[in-house]
Design an enzyme around this catalytic site. Structure first.
Site, mmCIF file in Angstrom:
data_model
loop_
_atom_site.group_PDB
_atom_site.id
_atom_site.type_symbol
_atom_site.label_atom_id
_atom_site.label_comp_id
_atom_site.label_asym_id
_atom_site.label_seq_id
_atom_site.Cartn_x
_atom_site.Cartn_y
_atom_site.Cartn_z
ATOM 1 N N ASN A 11 -14.307 17.811 -2.386
ATOM 2 C CA ASN A 11 -14.186 16.292 -1.619
ATOM 3 C C ASN A 11 -15.347 15.473 -1.658
ATOM 4 O O ASN A 11 -16.571 15.843 -2.210
ATOM 5 C CB ASN A 11 -14.505 16.864 0.044
ATOM 6 N N GLY A 40 -16.714 19.522 -0.433
ATOM 7 C CA GLY A 40 -15.658 20.408 -0.454
ATOM 8 C C GLY A 40 -16.102 21.919 -0.550
ATOM 9 O O GLY A 40 -16.788 22.205 -1.562
ATOM 10 N N LYS A 41 -15.616 22.909 0.050
ATOM 11 C CA LYS A 41 -16.274 24.442 -0.101
ATOM 12 C C LYS A 41 -15.941 25.048 -1.434
ATOM 13 O O LYS A 41 -16.682 25.573 -1.782
ATOM 14 C CB LYS A 41 -15.300 25.107 1.130
ATOM 15 N N ASN A 44 -18.669 22.996 -3.657
ATOM 16 C CA ASN A 44 -19.913 23.601 -3.201
ATOM 17 C C ASN A 44 -20.100 24.913 -3.537
ATOM 18 O O ASN A 44 -21.235 25.149 -4.220
ATOM 19 C CB ASN A 44 -20.054 23.715 -1.571
ATOM 20 N N GLU A 140 -9.332 25.492 2.138
ATOM 21 C CA GLU A 140 -9.142 24.282 2.230
ATOM 22 C C GLU A 140 -8.007 23.607 1.372
ATOM 23 O O GLU A 140 -8.002 22.394 1.021
ATOM 24 C CB GLU A 140 -10.658 23.428 2.074
ATOM 25 N N ASN A 181 -16.806 33.994 9.152
ATOM 26 C CA ASN A 181 -17.842 33.878 10.198
ATOM 27 C C ASN A 181 -17.222 34.528 11.315
ATOM 28 O O ASN A 181 -16.167 34.920 11.622
ATOM 29 C CB ASN A 181 -18.199 32.450 10.533
ATOM 30 N N ASP A 243 -30.323 21.349 7.856
ATOM 31 C CA ASP A 243 -28.906 21.181 7.868
ATOM 32 C C ASP A 243 -28.399 22.264 7.494
ATOM 33 O O ASP A 243 -28.433 22.731 6.330
ATOM 34 C CB ASP A 243 -28.837 20.083 6.936
ATOM 35 N N ASP A 249 -21.332 28.530 2.156
ATOM 36 C CA ASP A 249 -20.789 28.283 0.921
ATOM 37 C C ASP A 249 -21.984 28.988 -0.127
ATOM 38 O O ASP A 249 -21.157 29.532 -0.872
ATOM 39 C CB ASP A 249 -20.754 26.594 0.474
ATOM 40 N N ARG A 282 -32.957 22.075 3.782
ATOM 41 C CA ARG A 282 -32.632 20.846 2.818
ATOM 42 C C ARG A 282 -31.638 20.156 3.522
ATOM 43 O O ARG A 282 -30.322 20.698 3.961
ATOM 44 C CB ARG A 282 -32.348 21.151 1.618
#
Length: 299
Positions: A11, A40-41, A44, A140, A181, A243, A249, A282
């Site tokens: 993405n 995008g997972k 990443n 995804e 998760n 963040d 990921d 970061r």
């Protein structure tokens, strides 16, 4: 031989910093200028694994557009092989990432080319998937793509079932390591998303029928590693979060990295937790993933 083949999404992320996330129907002004980043997972996780020194190939799709060109150049510059990323007659995927200064985030995704990718596109990639030491997947992309990639994989299969959706039991049975998760675990187990304790999470994990361990990421509470007869609660590293967008990921990529080095599952989860802890200090997701030398050694 490729160490890790990542099958998943690519993405363009449009990141909007906010003082607070909006409530339904609310408009809030940004805390700073928006920025554009790779995401995008799948992408990443591919970049995170490459930064840890792994030989990585990406399987996915981007549009026949400038965003697709930009994304492919971005991950190729990180050392990710892009020959198996297809060009689709759909726009490149986009994600709108709303993030606050304390690390909370909300993400809306327009899948575009990611959902164009179909199971039949993986047939010509049989040798790539079959020869990889590990295949790393997320959700995804279409469920049939995930199922077919798991079927073709002959090495270690690591599935991050995000975003949450049902996974066919036959696919779950071929997963070596599942990394949900708390909410994704509840969705897979068909349980209400209540705040259960460690024993409840472990019981849900064992009910899924995977052939290997389940590693449940718990954010600031660490990670729970569950096998058929043992469980370990891995504490989170204490850092000043900026963040949290890319933490999961990085965790998945680092977990696969450690397992390929022969680490036991609990030690792999500790390595992954340390790598993810660097990421949350970061801004961003893909660009926040650490290089191997940046991940601290075990205390």
């Amino acid at each position: 031989m490729t160490d890790i083949v990542v099958v998943g999404s690519l993405n363009v992320d449009v990141v909007v910093p906010l003082h607070e996330l909006p409530a339904p129907g609310q408009t809030v002004l940004g805390a700073a200028d928006h920025r554009r980043a790779g995401g995008g997972k799948g992408a990443n996780q591919a970049v995170a694994a490459a930064r840890l020194g792994r030989r990585v190939a990406m399987v996915g799709a981007v549009g026949i557009d400038a965003d697709g060109d930009w994304l492919l150049g971005l991950i190729a510059a990180e050392g990710v092989a892009t020959e198996a990323v297809l060009r689709a007659p759909r726009p490149t995927g986009q994600a709108i990432v709303l993030v606050t200064a304390d690390g909370d985030s909300t993400i809306a995704v327009s899948s575009g080319a990611n959902m164009w990718l179909a199971a039949e596109h993986l047939g010509p990639l049989r040798d790539l998937l079959g020869s990889a030491r590990a295949v790393l997947l997320q959700q995804e992309v279409d469920a049939a793509v995930v199922a077919e990639a798991v079927r073709l994989a002959e090495g270690l299969v690591v599935l991050n079932p995000a975003p949450a959706r049902p996974v066919d039991p036959a696919t779950l049975a071929r997963v070596d390591v599942l990394v949900p998760n708390r909410g994704e675990l509840a969705a897979l187990a068909g349980a209400p998303p209540t705040d259960v304790g460690v024993d409840g999470l472990a019981a849900m994990a064992r009910s899924l029928g995977t052939r290997g361990p389940v590693v449940v990421t718990l954010g600031g509470d660490g990670a729970l590693v569950v096998t058929t007869d043992r469980q370990w609660l891995i504490p989170a590293e204490r850092v000043d979060a900026v963040d949290a967008t890319g933490a999961g990921d990085t965790f998945c990529a680092a977990l696969a990295d450690a397992l390929l080095d022969g680490a036991a599952i609990d030690e792999a989860a500790r390595w992954a937790s340390r790598a993810a802890a660097v990421t949350v200090t970061r801004p961003g997701a893909m660009e926040a993933a650490p290089r191997r030398v940046e991940v601290p050694a075990a205390a």
